[in-house]
Enzyme design. Structure first.
Site, PDB file in Angstrom:
ATOM      1  N   ILE A  10       0.819  -1.219   0.000  1.00 29.77           N
ATOM      2  CA  ILE A  10       0.000   0.000   0.000  1.00 29.77           C
ATOM      3  C   ILE A  10       0.850   1.265   0.000  1.00 29.77           C
ATOM      4  CG2 ILE A  10      -0.283   0.178   2.511  1.00 29.77           C
ATOM      5  CD1 ILE A  10      -3.268   0.941   1.901  1.00 29.77           C
ATOM      6  N   ASN A  23      -3.478   1.881  15.268  1.00 34.37           N
ATOM      7  CA  ASN A  23      -3.947   1.622  16.627  1.00 34.37           C
ATOM      8  C   ASN A  23      -4.371   2.970  17.209  1.00 34.37           C
ATOM      9  OD1 ASN A  23      -1.667   2.895  18.047  1.00 34.37           O
ATOM     10  ND2 ASN A  23      -0.475   1.184  17.229  1.00 34.37           N
ATOM     11  N   GLY A  31       2.609  -4.533  11.257  1.00 34.67           N
ATOM     12  CA  GLY A  31       1.822  -4.707  10.041  1.00 34.67           C
ATOM     13  C   GLY A  31       1.825  -3.487   9.152  1.00 34.67           C
ATOM     14  N   VAL A  32       0.657  -3.201   8.581  1.00 34.49           N
ATOM     15  CA  VAL A  32       0.534  -2.081   7.644  1.00 34.49           C
ATOM     16  C   VAL A  32       0.838  -0.750   8.333  1.00 34.49           C
ATOM     17  CG1 VAL A  32      -1.961  -1.685   7.910  1.00 34.49           C
ATOM     18  CG2 VAL A  32      -0.857  -1.157   5.751  1.00 34.49           C
ATOM     19  N   ASP A  33       0.490  -0.621   9.591  1.00 31.02           N
ATOM     20  CA  ASP A  33       0.745   0.600  10.349  1.00 31.02           C
ATOM     21  C   ASP A  33       2.249   0.880  10.400  1.00 31.02           C
ATOM     22  OD1 ASP A  33       0.355   2.821  12.005  1.00 31.02           O
ATOM     23  OD2 ASP A  33      -0.043   1.633  13.795  1.00 31.02           O
ATOM     24  N   SER A 120      -8.334  -4.420  10.059  1.00 28.61           N
ATOM     25  CA  SER A 120      -8.591  -5.366  11.157  1.00 28.61           C
ATOM     26  C   SER A 120      -8.363  -6.832  10.800  1.00 28.61           C
ATOM     27  CB  SER A 120      -9.992  -5.193  11.757  1.00 28.61           C
ATOM     28  OG  SER A 120     -10.051  -4.016  12.526  1.00 28.61           O
ATOM     29  N   GLY A 122      -5.521  -8.371  10.126  1.00 28.11           N
ATOM     30  CA  GLY A 122      -4.231  -8.898  10.569  1.00 28.11           C
ATOM     31  C   GLY A 122      -4.315  -9.315  12.031  1.00 28.11           C
ATOM     32  N   VAL A 123      -3.492  -8.710  12.855  1.00 23.62           N
ATOM     33  CA  VAL A 123      -3.438  -9.085  14.275  1.00 23.62           C
ATOM     34  C   VAL A 123      -4.738  -8.784  15.021  1.00 23.62           C
ATOM     35  CG1 VAL A 123      -0.926  -8.903  14.427  1.00 23.62           C
ATOM     36  CG2 VAL A 123      -2.333  -6.924  15.010  1.00 23.62           C
ATOM     37  N   TYR A 124      -5.601  -7.935  14.478  1.00 23.26           N
ATOM     38  CA  TYR A 124      -6.884  -7.664  15.133  1.00 23.26           C
ATOM     39  C   TYR A 124      -7.897  -8.785  14.901  1.00 23.26           C
ATOM     40  CZ  TYR A 124      -5.773  -2.863  16.649  1.00 23.26           C
ATOM     41  OH  TYR A 124      -5.254  -1.753  17.275  1.00 23.26           O
TER      42      TYR A 124
END
Length: 173
Positions: A10, A23, A31-33, A120, A122-124
């Site tokens: 992205i 977050n 991750g993407v963040d 959400s 991924g890890v969420y």
């Protein structure tokens, strides 16, 4: 209106706004963040720190905030916080709100194109097919017909799942 599904990074999107699955602190993460913060450079963190904090959060679950994009080739980063699936009482409502608020911010800032990750997923822990259904249904609303919407899905499995949902929506729409 155009909705495109892509398997890729992205941070390389050529759009007016990239959506960050953030977050609540907006201070970067995994991750993407983490990838968006790394690609954007310290300017993004500085912009996030300027957002007023309330109860330890700069962006509550389901809401969205916009900042300049730092070193990214886009104009804006729209930060949104999707639900942590197993901890949310209303994960569908929160996920829908994250997409809706991001899209509305893009329109408000006169964006013509926007790129989303699978918020959400991924890890969420959000179930992929359900998340795709919510995201693609919301993004298909006539209200957003002026936007070119791209989904950057991080692996082949995610891309195939979202493609399956997109095909199903086309067949029923």
């Amino acid at each position: 209106m155009a909705i495109k599904l892509l398997c890729g990074d992205i941070t390389q999107a050529n759009v007016d706004a990239i959506v960050n699955a953030a977050n609540p602190s907006l201070l970067g993460g995994g991750g993407v963040d983490g990838a968006i913060h790394e690609a954007a450079g310290p300017e993004l963190l500085t912009a996030c720190l300027e957002i007023k904090e309330s109860h330890g959060m700069r962006c509550p679950f389901g809401e969205a905030k916009i900042t300049p994009a730092g070193k990214l080739s886009t104009q804006y980063v729209i930060h949104t916080v999707g639900p942590i699936y197993m901890r949310s009482n209303t994960p569908q409502k929160t996920l829908l709100s994250a997409y809706r608020n991001s899209l509305n911010l893009a329109l408000h800032h006169k964006c013509q194109s926007i790129a989303f990750p699978a918020i959400s997923c991924g890890v969420y822990g959000y179930p992929i097919l359900e998340a795709a259904q919510i995201a693609l249904t919301e993004c298909s609303r006539a209200k957003y017909s002026e936007l070119t919407i791209e989904f950057y899905l991080f692996d082949k499995h995610m891309f195939e799942a979202w493609s399956q949902v997109a095909q199903s929506l086309e067949n029923t729409g």
